[in-house]
Motif scaffolding. Structure first.
Motif, PDB file in Angstrom:
ATOM      1  N   TRP A 281       0.834  -1.203   0.000  1.00  0.00           N
ATOM      2  CA  TRP A 281       0.000   0.000   0.000  1.00  0.00           C
ATOM      3  C   TRP A 281       0.867   1.250   0.000  1.00  0.00           C
ATOM      4  O   TRP A 281       0.603   2.200  -0.741  1.00  0.00           O
ATOM      5  CB  TRP A 281      -0.907  -0.020   1.235  1.00  0.00           C
ATOM      6  N   GLY A 282       1.926   1.250   0.826  1.00  0.00           N
ATOM      7  CA  GLY A 282       2.792   2.429   0.916  1.00  0.00           C
ATOM      8  C   GLY A 282       3.507   2.724  -0.395  1.00  0.00           C
ATOM      9  O   GLY A 282       3.605   3.887  -0.809  1.00  0.00           O
ATOM     10  N   ILE A 283       3.990   1.688  -1.055  1.00  0.00           N
ATOM     11  CA  ILE A 283       4.673   1.884  -2.346  1.00  0.00           C
ATOM     12  C   ILE A 283       3.708   2.457  -3.378  1.00  0.00           C
ATOM     13  O   ILE A 283       4.065   3.333  -4.169  1.00  0.00           O
ATOM     14  CB  ILE A 283       5.280   0.551  -2.837  1.00  0.00           C
ATOM     15  N   ALA A 284       2.466   1.975  -3.356  1.00  0.00           N
ATOM     16  CA  ALA A 284       1.468   2.457  -4.315  1.00  0.00           C
ATOM     17  C   ALA A 284       1.139   3.930  -4.122  1.00  0.00           C
ATOM     18  O   ALA A 284       0.700   4.601  -5.067  1.00  0.00           O
ATOM     19  CB  ALA A 284       0.195   1.620  -4.200  1.00  0.00           C
TER      20      ALA A 284
ATOM     21  N   LEU B 116      12.992   7.415   2.879  1.00  0.00           N
ATOM     22  CA  LEU B 116      12.381   8.486   3.674  1.00  0.00           C
ATOM     23  C   LEU B 116      10.963   8.768   3.203  1.00  0.00           C
ATOM     24  O   LEU B 116      10.070   9.051   4.025  1.00  0.00           O
ATOM     25  CB  LEU B 116      13.242   9.750   3.574  1.00  0.00           C
ATOM     26  N   ALA B 117      10.742   8.679   1.889  1.00  0.00           N
ATOM     27  CA  ALA B 117       9.391   8.912   1.358  1.00  0.00           C
ATOM     28  C   ALA B 117       8.422   7.835   1.843  1.00  0.00           C
ATOM     29  O   ALA B 117       7.289   8.130   2.251  1.00  0.00           O
ATOM     30  CB  ALA B 117       9.439   8.934  -0.172  1.00  0.00           C
ATOM     31  N   LEU B 118       8.855   6.577   1.810  1.00  0.00           N
ATOM     32  CA  LEU B 118       7.989   5.494   2.281  1.00  0.00           C
ATOM     33  C   LEU B 118       7.760   5.593   3.787  1.00  0.00           C
ATOM     34  O   LEU B 118       6.656   5.350   4.278  1.00  0.00           O
ATOM     35  CB  LEU B 118       8.608   4.136   1.935  1.00  0.00           C
ATOM     36  N   LYS B 119       8.793   5.983   4.523  1.00  0.00           N
ATOM     37  CA  LYS B 119       8.662   6.141   5.964  1.00  0.00           C
ATOM     38  C   LYS B 119       7.627   7.205   6.300  1.00  0.00           C
ATOM     39  O   LYS B 119       6.803   7.026   7.213  1.00  0.00           O
ATOM     40  CB  LYS B 119      10.013   6.517   6.562  1.00  0.00           C
ATOM     41  N   ALA B 120       7.649   8.301   5.563  1.00  0.00           N
ATOM     42  CA  ALA B 120       6.671   9.367   5.790  1.00  0.00           C
ATOM     43  C   ALA B 120       5.251   8.896   5.461  1.00  0.00           C
ATOM     44  O   ALA B 120       4.293   9.243   6.159  1.00  0.00           O
ATOM     45  CB  ALA B 120       7.036  10.584   4.941  1.00  0.00           C
ATOM     46  N   THR B 121       5.138   8.093   4.414  1.00  0.00           N
ATOM     47  CA  THR B 121       3.823   7.597   4.003  1.00  0.00           C
ATOM     48  C   THR B 121       3.218   6.665   5.056  1.00  0.00           C
ATOM     49  O   THR B 121       2.019   6.708   5.333  1.00  0.00           O
ATOM     50  CB  THR B 121       3.926   6.848   2.662  1.00  0.00           C
TER      51      THR B 121
ATOM     52  N   ASN C 296      13.833  -6.824   7.216  1.00  0.00           N
ATOM     53  CA  ASN C 296      15.177  -6.280   7.051  1.00  0.00           C
ATOM     54  C   ASN C 296      15.359  -5.446   5.776  1.00  0.00           C
ATOM     55  O   ASN C 296      15.978  -4.380   5.828  1.00  0.00           O
ATOM     56  CB  ASN C 296      16.212  -7.415   7.088  1.00  0.00           C
ATOM     57  N   PRO C 297      14.818  -5.854   4.612  1.00  0.00           N
ATOM     58  CA  PRO C 297      15.000  -5.040   3.405  1.00  0.00           C
ATOM     59  C   PRO C 297      14.434  -3.627   3.530  1.00  0.00           C
ATOM     60  O   PRO C 297      14.837  -2.725   2.779  1.00  0.00           O
ATOM     61  CB  PRO C 297      14.262  -5.842   2.324  1.00  0.00           C
ATOM     62  N   TYR C 298      13.507  -3.433   4.470  1.00  0.00           N
ATOM     63  CA  TYR C 298      12.875  -2.115   4.631  1.00  0.00           C
ATOM     64  C   TYR C 298      13.192  -1.495   5.995  1.00  0.00           C
ATOM     65  O   TYR C 298      12.514  -0.556   6.421  1.00  0.00           O
ATOM     66  CB  TYR C 298      11.352  -2.249   4.489  1.00  0.00           C
ATOM     67  N   HIS C 299      14.213  -1.985   6.683  1.00  0.00           N
ATOM     68  CA  HIS C 299      14.438  -1.549   8.061  1.00  0.00           C
ATOM     69  C   HIS C 299      14.734  -0.057   8.157  1.00  0.00           C
ATOM     70  O   HIS C 299      14.563   0.540   9.229  1.00  0.00           O
ATOM     71  CB  HIS C 299      15.588  -2.353   8.699  1.00  0.00           C
ATOM     72  N   GLN C 300      15.120   0.570   7.063  1.00  0.00           N
ATOM     73  CA  GLN C 300      15.420   1.999   7.095  1.00  0.00           C
ATOM     74  C   GLN C 300      14.180   2.865   7.313  1.00  0.00           C
ATOM     75  O   GLN C 300      14.300   4.046   7.661  1.00  0.00           O
ATOM     76  CB  GLN C 300      16.125   2.419   5.802  1.00  0.00           C
ATOM     77  N   ILE C 301      12.982   2.293   7.115  1.00  0.00           N
ATOM     78  CA  ILE C 301      11.774   3.093   7.358  1.00  0.00           C
ATOM     79  C   ILE C 301      11.367   3.035   8.830  1.00  0.00           C
ATOM     80  O   ILE C 301      10.440   3.735   9.236  1.00  0.00           O
ATOM     81  CB  ILE C 301      10.591   2.636   6.466  1.00  0.00           C
ATOM     82  N   LEU C 302      12.056   2.205   9.627  1.00  0.00           N
ATOM     83  CA  LEU C 302      11.747   2.095  11.044  1.00  0.00           C
ATOM     84  C   LEU C 302      12.624   3.045  11.853  1.00  0.00           C
ATOM     85  O   LEU C 302      13.741   3.375  11.451  1.00  0.00           O
ATOM     86  CB  LEU C 302      11.981   0.664  11.532  1.00  0.00           C
ATOM     87  N   GLU C 303      12.096   3.475  13.007  1.00  0.00           N
ATOM     88  CA  GLU C 303      12.908   4.275  13.910  1.00  0.00           C
ATOM     89  C   GLU C 303      14.086   3.430  14.397  1.00  0.00           C
ATOM     90  O   GLU C 303      13.955   2.224  14.613  1.00  0.00           O
ATOM     91  CB  GLU C 303      12.070   4.745  15.102  1.00  0.00           C
ATOM     92  N   LYS C 304      15.246   4.090  14.572  1.00  0.00           N
ATOM     93  CA  LYS C 304      16.460   3.355  14.926  1.00  0.00           C
ATOM     94  C   LYS C 304      16.291   2.562  16.213  1.00  0.00           C
ATOM     95  O   LYS C 304      16.738   1.409  16.327  1.00  0.00           O
ATOM     96  CB  LYS C 304      17.640   4.320  15.063  1.00  0.00           C
ATOM     97  N   ASN C 305      15.634   3.157  17.203  1.00  0.00           N
ATOM     98  CA  ASN C 305      15.443   2.472  18.475  1.00  0.00           C
ATOM     99  C   ASN C 305      14.607   1.208  18.307  1.00  0.00           C
ATOM    100  O   ASN C 305      14.900   0.166  18.903  1.00  0.00           O
ATOM    101  CB  ASN C 305      14.769   3.408  19.470  1.00  0.00           C
ATOM    102  N   LEU C 306      13.577   1.290  17.466  1.00  0.00           N
ATOM    103  CA  LEU C 306      12.721   0.132  17.227  1.00  0.00           C
ATOM    104  C   LEU C 306      13.501  -0.972  16.527  1.00  0.00           C
ATOM    105  O   LEU C 306      13.424  -2.148  16.919  1.00  0.00           O
ATOM    106  CB  LEU C 306      11.507   0.536  16.390  1.00  0.00           C
ATOM    107  N   TRP C 307      14.268  -0.627  15.507  1.00  0.00           N
ATOM    108  CA  TRP C 307      15.024  -1.637  14.786  1.00  0.00           C
ATOM    109  C   TRP C 307      16.092  -2.280  15.687  1.00  0.00           C
ATOM    110  O   TRP C 307      16.299  -3.500  15.639  1.00  0.00           O
ATOM    111  CB  TRP C 307      15.656  -1.030  13.548  1.00  0.00           C
TER     112      TRP C 307
END
Length: 349
Positions: free
Chosen positions: A80-83, A101-106, A129-140
């Motif tokens: 959904w986010g990619i779309a 960053l765009a997907l994280k904001a979405t 893991n492939p999308y871990h950059q959209i997570l907050e660092k503390n959560l990951w």
């Protein structure tokens, strides 16, 4: 909701999206969500899924009773986010930091409802893991700690596992079996087959409806009917009259046999019209002349009754039918030609 639930179900995706465009329709939102929570594929597998409003998606993924594995929920949320970001590739290995960053904001309002700590280690490695950059660092970091050292204390909120119910009957299909009739219609037909005084519920319907023929897919000719339905027994013919709410049909427990070219004796066949939209009640008509219940011949399509109480000729784009009287005492000849959509199912326990 109380008087037109069949109409709502037939247009479910549209009704669902519309209900979340107006916060005053909270009763309708709840009715829709209760259905999706129990049968999530009805919405998540639909073509309209990626066009869902954000508040609709969040209202679902926050539910404890959403009957879907967490890995699947995560995959759908990512889809959904990619779309929502046109031009964003489906392959995260090719993304730039700006893409993440765009997907994280979405997805910032959706991510808090994903139950990462209820996923398996393989899920974390393979799909998170492939999308871990959209997570907050503390959560990951906490996800990795739990993955590596399960007993170590973490600061992130751990949401409880979803309550996955044990179905009373095994799920037999993963997608809606028809766009003309719904599960409630199927349950009502099943109750007529078994001659029940009260209709089966969706949950206790003992029959599976297996699609044999769809006119829009397989053609509207007698040849397409016989190619797919010859020697098939326990079949239900469904006809949707174009431009109306009318659904007609018939049940044949005997075998269709194009070589007979004659009437087939049957005590248990019936024809019907179904409650739907503006049609307020279903009408059932059981066979009165069992010696003329079914006519089976390669020269025409399926035929119910002497002279064709429900008759599909060579060109299925037109159908002639007789409509029964309300008092069930006879058939009333309507002799009308309809443009229609046709489905034919085989039912089995």
């Amino acid at each position: 909701i109380e008087t037109n639930s069949s109409w709502l179900r037939l247009r479910f995706s549209h009704i669902y999206k519309t209900s979340f465009q107006n916060n005053q329709l909270q009763d309708l939102q709840k009715w829709c969500n209760d259905i999706v929570a129990k049968y999530p594929d009805k919405l998540f597998e639909s073509e309209d899924f990626t066009s869902l409003p954000e508040n609709a998606l969040i209202s679902l993924i926050r539910r404890d009773d959403l009957q879907m594995e967490e890995r699947k929920i995560w995959n759908y949320v990512i889809k959904w986010g990619i779309a929502q970001n046109p031009g964003l590739s489906s392959d995260p290995t090719s993304w730039t930091n700006e893409n993440f960053l765009a997907l994280k904001a979405t997805l910032k309002n959706c991510l808090p409802f994903i139950r990462f700590f209820q996923m398996t280690n393989d899920d974390i490695v393979d799909i998170v893991n492939p999308y871990h950059q959209i997570l907050e660092k503390n959560l990951w970091d906490d996800i990795l700690k739990r993955f590596l050292t399960p007993n170590r204390q973490i600061s992130s909120i751990i949401l409880p596992p979803r309550v996955i119910l044990t179905p009373k009957l095994p799920s037999r299909v993963t997608e809606p079996f028809s766009t003309v009739i719904n599960e409630m219609h199927a349950a009502e037909i099943a109750s007529w087959v078994d001659k029940k005084a009260e209709a089966y519920s969706v949950i206790n319907n003992p029959y599976e409806f297996k699609l044999l023929l769809r006119g829009s897919r397989d053609g509207f000719t007698k040849e397409s009917f016989w190619n797919l339905c010859d020697q098939q027994a326990n079949t239900v013919l469904i006809i949707k009259v174009n431009g109306t709410d009318e659904i007609l049909g018939g049940y044949n427990p005997t075998y269709w046999d194009k070589s007979i070219k004659n009437y087939v004796y049957c005590n248990d066949s019936f024809i019907f019209s179904m409650k739907n939209g503006t049609i307020q009640s279903s009408i059932l008509s059981r066979v009165k002349k069992p010696q003329h219940a079914i006519f089976s011949s390669s020269g025409c399509g399926p035929q119910f009754g002497d002279g064709g109480d429900l008759y599909m000729a060579n060109n299925f784009k037109n159908v002639t039918c007789y409509c029964q009287n309300v008092d069930y005492s006879s058939y009333e000849k309507s002799n009308q030609k309809y443009k229609w959509s046709v489905l034919l199912f085989r039912i089995r326990i």
